[in-house]
Write a protein that holds these residues in place. Structure first.
Motif, short mmCIF file in Angstrom:
data_model
loop_
_atom_site.label_atom_id
_atom_site.label_comp_id
_atom_site.label_asym_id
_atom_site.label_seq_id
_atom_site.Cartn_x
_atom_site.Cartn_y
_atom_site.Cartn_z
N GLY A 104 0.82 -1.21 0.00
CA GLY A 104 0.00 0.00 0.00
C GLY A 104 0.85 1.25 0.00
O GLY A 104 1.89 1.33 0.66
N ILE A 105 0.40 2.24 -0.73
CA ILE A 105 1.15 3.49 -0.87
C ILE A 105 1.29 4.21 0.47
O ILE A 105 2.31 4.84 0.76
CB ILE A 105 0.49 4.40 -1.94
N GLY A 106 0.26 4.09 1.32
CA GLY A 106 0.29 4.77 2.62
C GLY A 106 1.42 4.28 3.51
O GLY A 106 2.19 5.08 4.05
N LEU A 107 1.52 2.95 3.67
CA LEU A 107 2.58 2.39 4.51
C LEU A 107 3.97 2.67 3.94
O LEU A 107 4.92 2.89 4.69
CB LEU A 107 2.39 0.87 4.68
N LEU A 108 4.08 2.66 2.62
CA LEU A 108 5.36 2.96 1.99
C LEU A 108 5.78 4.41 2.25
O LEU A 108 6.95 4.69 2.54
CB LEU A 108 5.29 2.69 0.49
N ILE A 109 4.81 5.33 2.19
CA ILE A 109 5.11 6.75 2.45
C ILE A 109 5.56 6.94 3.90
O ILE A 109 6.56 7.61 4.18
CB ILE A 109 3.87 7.62 2.15
N ILE A 110 4.81 6.34 4.84
CA ILE A 110 5.18 6.46 6.26
C ILE A 110 6.56 5.86 6.50
O ILE A 110 7.37 6.41 7.26
CB ILE A 110 4.12 5.77 7.14
N THR A 111 6.84 4.72 5.87
CA THR A 111 8.15 4.08 6.03
C THR A 111 9.27 5.00 5.56
O THR A 111 10.30 5.15 6.23
CB THR A 111 8.19 2.75 5.24
N ILE A 112 9.08 5.65 4.42
CA ILE A 112 10.09 6.58 3.89
C ILE A 112 10.26 7.76 4.84
O ILE A 112 11.39 8.19 5.13
CB ILE A 112 9.70 7.06 2.48
N PHE A 113 9.14 8.31 5.34
CA PHE A 113 9.21 9.42 6.30
C PHE A 113 9.99 9.01 7.55
O PHE A 113 10.82 9.76 8.05
CB PHE A 113 7.80 9.86 6.72
N SER A 114 9.70 7.80 8.05
CA SER A 114 10.35 7.32 9.26
C SER A 114 11.86 7.14 9.04
O SER A 114 12.68 7.56 9.88
CB SER A 114 9.73 5.98 9.69
N MET A 115 12.23 6.57 7.91
CA MET A 115 13.65 6.39 7.60
C MET A 115 14.34 7.75 7.48
O MET A 115 15.44 7.96 8.02
CB MET A 115 13.79 5.63 6.28
N ARG A 116 13.69 8.70 6.81
CA ARG A 116 14.28 10.02 6.63
C ARG A 116 14.49 10.73 7.97
O ARG A 116 15.55 11.31 8.22
CB ARG A 116 13.37 10.87 5.73
N ASN A 117 13.49 10.66 8.86
CA ASN A 117 13.59 11.31 10.17
C ASN A 117 14.73 10.73 10.99
O ASN A 117 15.47 11.46 11.66
CB ASN A 117 12.26 11.16 10.93
N LEU A 118 14.86 9.40 10.96
CA LEU A 118 15.91 8.77 11.75
C LEU A 118 17.30 9.04 11.17
O LEU A 118 18.27 9.18 11.92
CB LEU A 118 15.65 7.27 11.83
N LEU A 119 17.41 9.13 9.85
CA LEU A 119 18.69 9.48 9.23
C LEU A 119 19.10 10.90 9.63
O LEU A 119 20.28 11.19 9.86
CB LEU A 119 18.59 9.37 7.71
N LYS A 120 18.11 11.80 9.74
CA LYS A 120 18.37 13.17 10.17
C LYS A 120 18.93 13.19 11.60
O LYS A 120 19.89 13.89 11.90
CB LYS A 120 17.05 13.96 10.13
N LYS A 121 18.28 12.38 12.46
CA LYS A 121 18.72 12.33 13.86
C LYS A 121 20.12 11.76 13.98
O LYS A 121 20.93 12.23 14.79
CB LYS A 121 17.74 11.48 14.67
N GLU A 122 20.42 10.76 13.17
CA GLU A 122 21.76 10.17 13.19
C GLU A 122 22.80 11.18 12.75
O GLU A 122 23.89 11.26 13.33
CB GLU A 122 21.81 8.94 12.28
N LYS A 123 22.45 11.99 11.77
CA LYS A 123 23.38 12.99 11.25
C LYS A 123 23.62 14.09 12.28
O LYS A 123 24.73 14.62 12.41
CB LYS A 123 22.80 13.58 9.96
#
Length: 571
Positions: free
Chosen positions: A310-329
């Motif tokens: 589903g497009i919804g879960l894929l969008i949330i997954t991408i958002f979650s990955m992006r947010n955590l990469l930001k925090k790591e940086k």
């Protein structure tokens, strides 16, 4: 003594388990049916699973080798270790089977499938310090995924997957030194035995993906000696737990190896080329999905529907990955608490790509474009279906979504409540998009009556059931189990058996067609296999055709309890 926090955890955990149970009963329409007389998804593979639910306890209590049976393919014996014979489920459910019957036992096992998977993932996410609602949402995504709910319709051996999150939970606890080596090895070994005794396919692929994940984490942490030493230690202890599991499962392993020596694995049960995920099905639902499934199935031609994320879960997954990469940086220092983010993102996409199989599938068409799934063409992974790897993807997506939900209010001002509401709306919509088309689940009364067998068929007789093929209503295996193994069955080939040995008769029976030389063929077949009785179900497709053909044989028939029984007379 339990403190208030632990009591709260237990109470809320119980409520979440109960809610998962309610959802399972609702989706599968359990509240509409009698558990004793009506069975979930009758026909097909299910009759064999019901056979094995009775077979293991019966064989063990009657001093019969449970790893060899000729009750389904008389007179040939077959190695049950190479069948989806679910020995662990059979033995665990044996008290229910004994007191309430195999149909009731089957229904209870089906009811608990999504519940156990969802709750095990919930426990994993709670251990990772995610809040109750976030853990609930992540558990729901895993336990009620399109993979789980689609496979539930016919493959119980592929849906009892709760050991996977629990083993990961134990791995994380041991990595953090929260449990002892002894406790870890014993607990992990028994969970592996459980998984191994239900499905060798998932056990094999799980071990492979654990190994690949360990390599990814090792390569990413080459400069971090502290992390590396823990990974090496954990890998060694996990390996030892696997060896312990093999020792505990020695009889099963012995017959698996024996089957390999006999060349039983040569015919491939699942072709990776055909049983691969469809790229479009990740975002476009098949007819098994409630919302949009029927509409999209008019334009798209997916073979299965268990790949839909589903497009919804894929969008949330991408958002979650992006947010955590930001925090790591943003974090300074080598011992970042987000050091796991990049490796886990890589693992998520790695498994997703592997699920596409050796060749890219688009809208039901095999494009012959090579994919990394070619790595899985070697034994024993050549018998694994790549589209089933999506199960691991759903667990990972459940985690990414749970992390995103847990931080849904983060960096949001009180004046920006609309953003929070919008995020919750996206979550609800994403979960609704994977709701199964629960009206597609079929219930029916098992096509078996013990009185018919007891009255008309003597003990130790070999029967030929019609429908011959288990699809769609063939329940010959259930007739054998229902007779408490007083009769044998000469039925269709099962698992890896070579189809050629039954020749033209097999093809005629399996294709539901009566050929011109029917009398000669069927007489020779009955003589070869020692068949004493022909049983024709009232639900048999083309029942009138079969009845007419056997009437011309001049064999005596009896009708009763929904079955026509012919006594074979060989002159």
């Amino acid at each position: 003594m339990l403190n208030k926090k632990k009591l709260k955890n237990i109470f809320l955990g119980f409520l979440i388990f109960a809610f998962y149970l309610f959802l399972s009963a609702f989706y599968i329409n359990f509240y509409k049916h009698n558990f004793f007389s009506s069975m979930f998804s009758p026909g097909g593979d299910q009759s064999y699973f019901l056979f094995f639910l009775k077979w293991w306890p019966w064989a063990i209590t009657h001093n019969v080798n449970p790893f060899k049976t000729n009750y389904l393919t008389y007179p040939r014996f077959y190695n049950t270790a190479w069948l989806t014979s679910v020995p662990i489920l059979s033995l665990i459910a044996s008290p229910i089977t004994y007191y309430f019957g195999v149909v009731f036992s089957w229904n209870i096992l089906i009811l608990l499938v999504p519940v156990t998977a969802a709750f095990s993932a919930y426990l994993l996410f709670r251990y990772l310090k995610l809040n109750y609602f976030a853990s609930f949402a992540g558990g729901y995504i895993f336990g009620f995924s399109t993979y789980e709910m689609w496979e539930l319709g016919g493959h119980i051996h592929m849906v009892y997957i709760f050991p996977v999150p629990v083993i990961i939970l134990l791995l994380l606890k041991r990595f953090s030194n929260q449990i002892s080596r002894k406790s870890f090895i014993i607990s992990t070994a028994f969970l592996m035995v459980f998984l191994f005794g239900i499905t060798t396919e998932i056990m094999t692929t799980f071990v492979v993906f654990l190994f690949l994940s360990a390599i990814v984490f090792i390569l990413y942490n080459l400069k971090n000696k502290k992390i590396l030493s823990r990974i090496y230690r954990l890998s060694f202890e996990t390996f030892f737990a696997g060896l312990t599991a093999i020792v505990i499962s020695f009889p099963f392993v012995y017959y698996l190896v024996k089957g390999l020596k006999n060349g039983i694995n040569k015919p491939i049960l699942f072709s990776a080329k055909w049983n691969s995920a469809d790229l479009l099905n990740f975002i476009i639902p098949a007819n098994f999905t409630k919302i949009g499934g029927d509409f999209c199935s008019r334009f798209f031609h997916f073979w299965k529907g268990n790949d839909y994320i589903g497009i919804g879960l894929l969008i949330i997954t991408i958002f979650s990955m992006r947010n955590l990469l930001k925090k790591e940086k943003e974090e300074i220092g080598g011992d970042s608490q987000f050091i796991w983010v990049k490796p886990l993102i890589f693992i998520t996409f790695m498994i997703l790509i592997f699920s596409l199989g050796p060749y890219l599938h688009i809208d039901g068409i095999i494009t012959m474009m090579p994919m990394p799934g070619h790595l899985f063409i070697f034994p024993p992974l050549n018998n694994a279906a790549p589209n089933r790897f999506i199960m691991y993807v759903f667990l990972l997506i459940g985690f990414w979504v749970a992390v995103w939900v847990g931080n849904i209010k983060e960096n949001t001002l009180k004046s920006e409540k609309y953003k929070i509401y919008g995020r919750y709306a996206l979550l609800v919509l994403s979960l609704l998009l994977i709701v199964p088309n629960y009206t597609a689940y079929v219930w029916g009364k098992p096509n078996f009556n013990r009185k018919a067998i007891k009255k008309f068929v003597p003990k130790e007789s070999d029967i030929l059931p019609i429908p011959f093929s288990p699809y769609p209503y063939g329940q010959g295996a259930l007739w054998v189990a229902g007779s408490n193994f007083k009769i044998h069955m000469t039925g269709p080939n099962w698992g890896f058996q070579v189809y050629r040995h039954n020749g033209r008769v097999y093809k005629m029976l399996n294709d539901n067609k009566v050929s011109g030389n029917f009398k000669r063929l069927i007489t020779g077949y009955c003589l070869k296999h020692g068949i004493k009785y022909i049983l024709i179900s009232e639900k048999a497709h083309k029942k009138t055709m079969w009845e007419s053909a056997f009437n011309k044989m001049g064999w005596k028939s009896k009708i009763g309890y929904g079955i026509i029984i012919y006594k074979v007379i060989l002159r």
